[in-house]
Enzyme design. Structure first.
Site, PDB file in Angstrom:
ATOM      1  N   GLY A   1       0.764  -1.365  -0.043  1.00 31.26           N
ATOM      2  CA  GLY A   1      -0.108   0.156  -0.090  1.00 31.26           C
ATOM      3  C   GLY A   1       0.705   1.260  -0.102  1.00 31.26           C
ATOM      4  O   GLY A   1       1.863   1.361  -0.695  1.00 31.26           O
ATOM      5  N   ALA A   2       0.573   2.186   0.922  1.00 30.02           N
ATOM      6  CA  ALA A   2       1.172   3.375   0.949  1.00 30.02           C
ATOM      7  C   ALA A   2       1.152   4.051   2.238  1.00 30.02           C
ATOM      8  O   ALA A   2       0.111   3.615   2.959  1.00 30.02           O
ATOM      9  CB  ALA A   2       0.359   4.434  -0.192  1.00 30.02           C
TER      10      ALA A   2
ATOM     11  N   GLU B   1       0.841   7.741   4.610  1.00 34.25           N
ATOM     12  CA  GLU B   1       1.003   9.154   4.410  1.00 34.25           C
ATOM     13  C   GLU B   1       1.747  10.145   5.186  1.00 34.25           C
ATOM     14  O   GLU B   1       1.277  11.145   5.615  1.00 34.25           O
ATOM     15  CB  GLU B   1      -0.706   9.613   4.699  1.00 34.25           C
TER      16      GLU B   1
ATOM     17  N   HIS C   1      -5.597   9.680  -2.269  1.00 34.84           N
ATOM     18  CA  HIS C   1      -6.014   9.080  -0.922  1.00 34.84           C
ATOM     19  C   HIS C   1      -4.791   9.861   0.056  1.00 34.84           C
ATOM     20  O   HIS C   1      -5.125  10.335   0.998  1.00 34.84           O
ATOM     21  CB  HIS C   1      -6.100   7.662  -0.981  1.00 34.84           C
ATOM     22  N   GLU C   2      -3.490   9.415  -0.093  1.00 38.83           N
ATOM     23  CA  GLU C   2      -2.491   9.782   0.586  1.00 38.83           C
ATOM     24  C   GLU C   2      -2.472  11.299   0.686  1.00 38.83           C
ATOM     25  O   GLU C   2      -1.965  11.781   1.972  1.00 38.83           O
ATOM     26  CB  GLU C   2      -1.335   9.035   0.128  1.00 38.83           C
TER      27      GLU C   2
ATOM     28  N   HIS D   1      -4.823  12.729   3.184  1.00 40.43           N
ATOM     29  CA  HIS D   1      -4.276  12.824   4.521  1.00 40.43           C
ATOM     30  C   HIS D   1      -3.477  13.629   5.256  1.00 40.43           C
ATOM     31  O   HIS D   1      -3.355  14.101   6.264  1.00 40.43           O
ATOM     32  CB  HIS D   1      -3.543  11.246   4.692  1.00 40.43           C
TER      33      HIS D   1
ATOM     34  N   GLU E   1      -9.366   7.605   7.656  1.00 39.67           N
ATOM     35  CA  GLU E   1      -9.198   6.603   6.385  1.00 39.67           C
ATOM     36  C   GLU E   1     -10.682   6.754   5.592  1.00 39.67           C
ATOM     37  O   GLU E   1     -10.661   6.685   4.609  1.00 39.67           O
ATOM     38  CB  GLU E   1      -9.293   5.150   6.936  1.00 39.67           C
TER      39      GLU E   1
HETATM   40 ZN   LIG Z   1      -5.318   6.233   4.469  1.00 40.47          ZN
END
Ligand SMILES: [Zn+2]
Length: 881
Positions: free
Chosen positions: A289-290, A292, A324-325, A328, A347
């Site tokens: 995934g990743a 933030e 998404h990141e 954040h 999230e």
């Molecule tokens: Zn996230």
């Protein structure tokens, strides 16, 4: 046991801090957690020198502390660190006791320290991790001429900063961080803030990074290695995409996206991104995934770099993951949840914002329709009696990484926010978000902070409306009864109950439901926003001969059951309805069939009303439903008759779309074409399979110039009815591939082979050393594909080497065991046997997750049996007409 100790600490806190704390605006003193609040860190100065050859690092740290009361002990988090030379205000302390089981260190001072600011200093040694990406970890990768290349990076969320430096490792303890690292002089070094100085001494270089704003410890980042970047500027911020040397140019797509997203978010939040730079770092393999980290986001390589010949799916992954990141950076970093209970504030929010941004900037992707697939997944998890609420109570931060069902915290949360946005109106909702960010910047928040801000913007009691959606599990089924007056005017009588796929609601739940009601078909239709508060509520809704949708545009997170007459009317006018309304009808009617609340033909009547319409999400939904029925008939004599029926539903559109893309065609149509051709092949269409074999012959001669997505389709179709010689050719093709996406497509195709003897070979290939070390998670995924036609074989292969196959999932391994393994293997062996096999390999605290996993498996089995019976009745009835 350690967890019992932790629970006692927690229990003691609960006496002082009632549970209601979670449902109030953020207050530091009331934020849950294990650490005492009398001593608070103000600022950290941390220096780290990694020694990768010994897999350790040496560190030194100075923390300025605010003592809010006189104290004789200091308690903070640490894990696998050896602390030395611990001093307060330069004076040695009496004793230092580190407890790795509780992940706490207690320092006893030589004398009582008084209220005010003090300085804790220490040096320490910690471990560089290699098995999992936690704390400071070493990541191997291969590059031309160097099979042993590696880089270092960090992953701290939720509770691994304590592995890298002793700290107050709970999100409410915000402080500033200044990091210094000493690494080989040939390396690049990246952290949250830009470097303020770099001094080379011999073979090493020491870099001092700028001090961060006040932030939680889980956002600290460092990456180092033979890394290169490409850079740009946007809105005064330096953007960088980093990759292992030689691959940085594959970050061009991500760099352009980052600029677009940054300026869109600066505008949306009306609060400029506050740091001078934002780096994105691609980590080869292993890392999932990743993450933030403020100013230095880490991504698994595939989620950031776009190699030549990449698929549309890869572009979509990259854009949506970045969106998404980057969301954040505001929701998560600038404003952080006060405690893990409110993880959804991070999230759900980032997921919703990412979907909105991805849809805005890529209209041809029809992104909200794509998201309907995730929403359906969340609804099916949430329709189990034991599902969890969006706000999930976490009693121990050490369980935070396995406490959350991602489909609820990410996908349901996203859908509920979208529903709320539509109901409050997008501009009003945005103003509420702006108030929230401004009020809570550089601090923490609870759900109530968000409701208060949205309430102030909308002048509505948002807490009363939204609270039940985030605090209780499940979602409602709205039942519609219509009656007609003598003039043909329609009155609806509405009621609600929790929608469950099986069983009944143990504690009857209730929601205020924002309905979006459409009467008639465009262009003559009208829509109205209606809040359904109580059972028996009536509503006048157009005329009795007009189509009716209570979830117009499929925005709501609820299901609708229409009375028979209204459903028949909607089925007759189905081809005239807007795409979103049709999608909602298909989703709901299929769920009613799954829960045995409606007969299969009621759904098939809608599916067959699609004709040759090209809405791709609607067709994907139909494709999945028909495949479930077809799968349920595996081994039954009626399967071929059902397959023929399924072919007849998709054939008109498949013929219209053909095999070749037309000029100007959208990407959704291209993926729809592939999906339908794949279905036709799976359902035994001889013509489609023959064409695929011809294309494979061409492909084998020259794989260049054909899109990876098309390669995947052709290989899958050829594998389905492959004989030994064809299987061997496919296998050779897979071994020849170097491009990771192509390689993956080729191995996945091999797993689809129907012939049982060849499937045995496929199973051995899946777990062999042929699968590259950089893609170890693929082995499990290959078996998941094999399982679809060969459940027992996949189980035998998996269970013989389960720990090796799950190890690449790192901290998610227990979750995979508890949730994914039952979902995958319920058909392979009796469920009690499967359950005890898993239980013997699972930490005791994962028992609730396993209960959920087994519940879903039992449902899958019941659904399978029920669908099979329904489908057999349907086929027999057709034979007699
Ligand atoms: Zn996230």
């Amino acid at each position: 046991m350690a967890s019992a100790d932790n629970c006692r600490v927690w229990g003691a806190l609960l006496v002082a801090v009632p549970l209601a704390a979670a449902a109030q605006p953020f207050s530091f003193d009331h934020a849950p957690g294990r650490l005492p609040k009398q001593i608070v860190p103000i600022s950290y100065q941390i220096a780290i020198t990694p020694h990768p050859d010994r897999l350790v690092f040496s560190g030194s740290e100075t923390v300025r502390l605010q003592f809010r009361a006189n104290a004789a002990t200091i308690v903070f988090n640490s894990l696998n660190e050896t602390l030395r030379d611990v001093r307060l205000d330069g004076k040695p302390v009496r004793s230092v006791a580190s407890d790795n089981a509780r992940q706490l260190t207690t320092v006893t001072l030589a004398a009582m320290a008084t209220t005010g600011v003090h300085q804790l200093s220490l040096s320490y040694e910690g471990k560089i991790e290699t098995a999992q990406p936690v704390g400071l970890f070493l990541q191997h990768y291969t590059k031309p001429g160097d099979p042993h290349a590696f880089m270092l990076s960090t992953e701290m969320e939720p509770t691994d900063a304590r592995r890298v430096f002793p700290c107050w490792d709970e999100p409410a303890f915000r402080a500033t961080f200044q990091l210094t690292v000493t690494v080989p002089a040939s390396w690049a070094a990246i952290s949250n803030m830009p470097a303020v100085s770099r001094v080379v001494h011999g073979a090493l270089a020491t870099t001092i990074f700028g001090r961060t704003p006040r932030m939680p410890s889980y956002l600290v980042e460092f990456s180092g290695g033979d890394l290169r970047s490409i850079q740009a500027r946007q809105d005064g911020v330096r953007l960088g995409i980093w990759a292992v040397s030689g691959r940085q140019r594959e970050g061009a797509y991500a760099l352009a996206n980052a600029g677009t997203i940054l300026s869109d978010y600066n505008r949306y939040f009306d609060y400029r991104y506050p740091l001078a730079k934002l780096d994105s770092i691609a980590i080869p393999s292993g890392f999932s995934g990743a993450m933030e980290n403020w100013g230095a986001i880490t991504y698994t390589q595939q989620a950031l770099l776009l190699p030549p010949g990449a698929t549309l799916g890869q572009r979509q992954d990259i854009f949506s993951t970045q969106a998404h990141e980057m969301a954040h950076q505001w929701n998560g970093d600038l404003v952080t949840m006060g405690w893990w209970d409110d993880l959804w504030l991070n999230e759900s929010f980032a997921s919703w914002m990412a979907a909105k941004e991805t849809a805005l900037r890529n209209p041809s992707w029809k992104w909200w329709e794509v998201q309907d697939g995730d929403k359906e997944e969340a609804m099916s998890a949430d329709a189990q009696p034991s599902s969890q609420p969006i706000e999930q109570h976490v009693t121990d931060e050490l369980q935070a990484s396995n406490a959350f069902d991602p489909s609820i915290v990410y996908s349901k949360g996203q859908a509920v926010l979208r529903m709320l946005e539509a109901y409050l109106q997008p501009e009003v909702f945005r103003d509420g978000i702006r108030r929230y960010i401004k009020a809570r910047a550089y601090s923490n928040a609870t759900s109530d902070d968000l409701w208060l801000a949205l309430g102030a913007a909308s002048h509505q009691d948002v807490a009363a409306l939204a609270g039940p959606w985030t605090r209780q599990p499940g979602f409602p089924l709205v039942s519609v009864r219509s009656s007609c007056d003598s003039e043909g005017g329609r009155t609806l009588t509405l009621s609600q109950q929790r929608f469950l796929l099986r069983g009944s609601d143990p504690h009857p739940s209730h929601w205020s439901i924002p309905l979006n009601v459409r009467t008639g078909v465009p262009p003559g239709s009208t829509t109205a926003a209606v809040l359904l508060r109580q059972d028996g509520q009536t509503l006048s809704a157009g005329r009795c001969d007009q189509a009716l949708s209570l979830n117009a545009d499929a925005i709501g997170f609820y299901r609708v059951r229409y009375d028979a007459a209204t459903l028949a009317l909607n089925t007759r006018q189905f081809d005239l309805l807007p795409d979103g309304d049709r999608i909602a009808l298909l989703d709901d009617q299929w769920a009613l069939v799954q829960s045995s609340a409606a007969p299969l033909p009621s759904y098939l009547a809608l599916a067959s009303a699609m004709g040759a319409d090209t809405d791709s999400r609607a067709w994907l939904q139909i494709s999945e439903a028909l495949s479930s029925v077809d799968d349920a008939l595996r081994g039954a004599s009626t399967r071929s008759a059902f397959s023929a029926y399924a072919r007849s539903l998709v054939q008109p559109l498949a013929s219209r779309l053909g095999w070749n893309a037309q000029p100007g065609e959208g990407p959704d149509i291209q993926s729809l074409r592939r999906r339908l051709l794949r279905d036709l092949g799976k359902w035994g269409d001889a013509q489609t399979l023959a064409t695929a074999r011809q294309r494979f012959a061409l492909l084998s001669k020259d794989p260049r110039g054909i899109q990876t997505d098309d390669v995947r389709l052709v290989l899958t179709l050829v594998a389905l009815d492959a004989d030994e010689a064809t299987f061997e050719r496919l296998h050779a093709f897979a071994r020849r591939m170097h491009d990771p996406a192509m390689q993956r497509a080729a191995y996945m195709a091999l797993m689809q082979v129907r012939d049982p003897k060849l499937a045995e070979q496929a199973a051995q290939i899946a777990v062999s050393n042929e699968i590259p070390a950089e893609q170890l998670q693929m082995r499990f995924e290959l078996l998941a594909t094999l399982e679809q036609e060969h459940p027992q074989l996949a189980w035998r292969t998996f269970s013989a080497r389960a720990s090796a196959l799950l190890a690449p999932y790192g901290t998610y391994e227990p979750y995979m065991l508890a949730r994914e393994v039952p979902a995958m293997f319920w058909e392979a062996l009796p469920l009690p046997q499967l359950e005890s096999w898993i239980r013997s390999r699972l930490p005791a605290e994962m028992a609730p997750e396993l209960a959920r996993g087994m519940e879903a498996a039992r449902f899958d089995q019941d659904e399978h049996d029920a669908l099979r019976a329904e489908a057999e009745r349907f086929i027999q009835a057709r034979a007699h007409t």
